[in-house]
Design a protein around this motif. Structure first.
Motif, short mmCIF file in Angstrom:
data_model
loop_
_atom_site.label_atom_id
_atom_site.label_comp_id
_atom_site.label_asym_id
_atom_site.label_seq_id
_atom_site.Cartn_x
_atom_site.Cartn_y
_atom_site.Cartn_z
N HIS A 232 0.97 -1.15 -0.11
CA HIS A 232 0.15 0.05 0.08
C HIS A 232 0.87 1.25 0.01
CE1 HIS A 232 -3.54 2.44 0.68
NE2 HIS A 232 -2.85 3.08 1.78
N ASP A 233 1.86 1.25 0.84
CA ASP A 233 2.88 2.41 0.60
C ASP A 233 3.44 2.70 -0.41
OD1 ASP A 233 4.38 4.53 2.20
OD2 ASP A 233 5.92 3.16 2.74
N LEU A 234 3.90 1.71 -1.17
CA LEU A 234 4.56 1.51 -2.43
C LEU A 234 3.83 2.17 -3.50
CD1 LEU A 234 6.85 0.50 -4.25
CD2 LEU A 234 5.66 -1.44 -4.96
N LEU A 235 2.49 1.80 -3.62
CA LEU A 235 1.33 2.30 -4.59
C LEU A 235 1.11 3.77 -4.24
CD1 LEU A 235 -1.12 -0.71 -4.60
CD2 LEU A 235 0.72 0.07 -6.05
N GLU A 236 0.99 4.22 -2.82
CA GLU A 236 0.98 5.62 -2.52
C GLU A 236 2.24 6.42 -3.13
OE1 GLU A 236 -1.55 7.36 -0.72
OE2 GLU A 236 -2.90 5.65 -1.46
N ARG A 237 3.48 6.01 -2.62
CA ARG A 237 4.38 6.91 -3.15
C ARG A 237 4.51 6.92 -4.72
NH1 ARG A 237 8.95 6.68 0.74
NH2 ARG A 237 8.28 5.84 2.67
N LEU A 238 4.18 5.79 -5.40
CA LEU A 238 4.30 6.03 -7.03
C LEU A 238 3.07 7.02 -7.26
CD1 LEU A 238 5.28 4.84 -9.57
CD2 LEU A 238 3.46 3.17 -9.42
N GLN A 239 1.80 6.95 -6.60
CA GLN A 239 0.83 7.77 -6.97
C GLN A 239 1.31 9.34 -6.67
OE1 GLN A 239 -2.10 8.42 -8.80
NE2 GLN A 239 -2.93 6.71 -7.54
N HIS A 240 1.83 9.44 -5.57
CA HIS A 240 2.27 10.92 -5.21
C HIS A 240 3.27 11.59 -6.19
CE1 HIS A 240 3.58 14.04 -2.68
NE2 HIS A 240 4.80 13.82 -2.67
N TRP A 241 4.33 10.47 -6.75
CA TRP A 241 5.22 10.95 -7.79
C TRP A 241 4.52 11.37 -8.83
CZ3 TRP A 241 6.91 9.25 -12.54
CH2 TRP A 241 8.10 9.74 -12.98
N ALA A 242 3.80 10.50 -9.31
CA ALA A 242 2.84 10.96 -10.45
C ALA A 242 2.15 12.31 -10.27
CB ALA A 242 1.82 9.67 -10.93
N ARG A 243 1.81 12.45 -9.38
CA ARG A 243 0.78 13.88 -9.16
C ARG A 243 1.82 15.06 -9.13
NH1 ARG A 243 -3.61 11.15 -5.07
NH2 ARG A 243 -4.94 10.41 -6.84
N GLN A 244 3.01 14.80 -8.66
CA GLN A 244 4.04 15.91 -8.75
C GLN A 244 4.50 16.25 -10.25
OE1 GLN A 244 7.18 14.05 -6.44
NE2 GLN A 244 6.89 15.47 -4.80
N GLN A 245 4.17 15.19 -11.17
CA GLN A 245 4.44 15.41 -12.65
C GLN A 245 3.37 15.92 -13.22
OE1 GLN A 245 7.74 14.85 -13.06
NE2 GLN A 245 7.68 13.87 -10.72
N GLU A 246 2.35 16.34 -12.53
CA GLU A 246 1.20 16.95 -12.79
C GLU A 246 0.06 15.77 -13.51
OE1 GLU A 246 1.55 20.63 -14.83
OE2 GLU A 246 2.33 21.65 -13.08
N LEU A 247 0.21 14.63 -12.94
CA LEU A 247 -0.71 13.76 -13.76
C LEU A 247 -1.97 13.20 -13.17
CD1 LEU A 247 2.45 11.10 -14.99
CD2 LEU A 247 1.03 12.88 -16.48
N VAL A 248 -2.80 12.56 -13.42
CA VAL A 248 -3.78 12.32 -12.74
C VAL A 248 -3.51 11.11 -11.70
CG1 VAL A 248 -6.12 10.90 -12.72
CG2 VAL A 248 -5.60 12.61 -14.63
N GLY A 249 -2.60 10.36 -12.07
CA GLY A 249 -2.03 9.22 -11.17
C GLY A 249 -1.42 8.09 -11.61
N ALA A 250 -1.02 7.08 -10.98
CA ALA A 250 -0.23 6.16 -11.71
C ALA A 250 -0.82 4.87 -10.81
CB ALA A 250 1.39 6.04 -11.15
N ASP A 251 -0.98 3.73 -11.77
CA ASP A 251 -1.77 2.49 -11.54
C ASP A 251 -0.90 1.39 -11.84
OD1 ASP A 251 -4.08 4.74 -11.97
OD2 ASP A 251 -4.61 3.45 -10.27
N ILE A 252 -1.05 0.19 -11.13
CA ILE A 252 -0.61 -0.93 -11.32
C ILE A 252 -1.35 -2.09 -11.27
CG2 ILE A 252 1.36 -2.69 -10.33
CD1 ILE A 252 2.82 -0.70 -9.34
N ARG A 253 -1.40 -2.98 -12.58
CA ARG A 253 -2.46 -4.04 -12.64
C ARG A 253 -1.51 -5.28 -12.84
NH1 ARG A 253 -7.54 -2.81 -13.68
NH2 ARG A 253 -7.92 -4.90 -12.81
N LEU A 254 -1.80 -6.44 -11.84
CA LEU A 254 -0.84 -7.40 -12.33
C LEU A 254 -1.82 -8.67 -12.80
CD1 LEU A 254 0.52 -7.21 -8.44
CD2 LEU A 254 1.39 -6.52 -10.63
N PHE A 255 -1.02 -9.37 -13.57
CA PHE A 255 -1.64 -10.47 -14.36
C PHE A 255 -1.90 -11.56 -13.31
CE2 PHE A 255 0.38 -9.12 -18.58
CZ PHE A 255 -0.84 -8.46 -18.81
N SER A 256 -3.35 -12.05 -13.22
CA SER A 256 -3.57 -12.86 -12.15
C SER A 256 -3.13 -14.41 -12.46
CB SER A 256 -5.28 -13.07 -12.21
OG SER A 256 -5.59 -13.46 -13.42
#
Length: 234
Positions: free
Chosen positions: A102-126
């Motif tokens: 959860h912390d990793l995803l939050e940090r990635l999201q925060h970095w993306a928003r610093q770049q003025e993006l909507v966000g960053a998401d990860i999807r993993l093949f099941s």
């Protein structure tokens, strides 16, 4: 008529070859005939004729101008690479300090928003990760079979796609996202695809085909090992 023209072209080529051979075998020709060389005039597309000396100087100036353009381009690329390296290093350092998924995803999201993006998401093949219930991260699961049409349509044989997605594609990858104009999508993993990382922007022209993907590639190679700290691989 055509045969005569071809014969004339062959004769001209032969004459050029003989002249070049002579000059190579007599390197002091221009020194011995300096005065005559200075008086020679050759055709010029704009000025009619110019002296051989002027022609040579113009060629040298053109060559110098080309070299200056190449040096300027190399300097710009070097500055761009330095900025890219610093951004990637800062992101890698920040993600490495994550204390959980959860912390990793939050940090990635925060970095993306610093770049003025909507966000960053990860999807993993099941079929590659154990993220079914009772995992708290089932929402990251992505069916490979459902993703395959999108891969064929958008990525083809590439690892990255930059551009817009249609409604069903966005619903598959980013079901919670709103007002996404364009995305940068990368397959995770160096060899076998393990999932996707998606950066999204409201601007439909922010991500376009032909843009650089160096940072995306590094990140796509880096994330699987980080994710494996908290999610088990199949």
């Amino acid at each position: 008529m055509k045969q005569v023209e071809e014969q004339a072209e062959r004769q001209n080529a032969l004459s050029d070859e003989l002249i070049l051979q002579f000059l190579q075998q007599n390197p002091d020709f221009f020194i011995r005939n300096a005065r005559q060389v200075e008086q020679m005039h050759i055709p010029h597309p704009v000025r009619g004729t110019v002296s051989l000396v002027e022609w040579q100087l113009a060629r040298q100036r053109h060559h110098i101008a080309q070299l200056e353009e190449e040096i300027t381009l190399l300097m710009e690329q070097a500055r761009g690479n330095e900025v890219l390296f610093r951004r990637l290093l800062a992101l890698q350092t920040d993600l490495s300090a994550a204390t959980g998924l959860h912390d990793l995803l939050e940090r990635l999201q925060h970095w993306a928003r610093q770049q003025e993006l909507v966000g960053a998401d990860i999807r993993l093949f099941s079929d590659k990760w154990r993220i079914s219930a009772p995992s708290r991260f089932t929402h990251l699961a992505l069916s490979r079979s459902l993703f395959e049409p999108l891969r064929i349509q958008r990525l083809r044989d590439r690892n990255h796609y930059l551009g817009s997605l249609n409604g069903p594609e966005l619903l598959l990858l980013l079901p919670q996202a709103r007002q996404v104009g364009s995305v940068a999508l990368s397959l995770l993993g160096k060899h076998d695809a393990l999932g996707v990382v998606i950066f999204s922007s409201r601007d439909s022209h922010h991500y376009q085909d032909g843009m650089g993907t160096v940072l995306l590639q590094h990140l796509a190679n880096l994330l699987p090992d980080m994710l494996a700290r908290w999610v088990e691989r199949v």
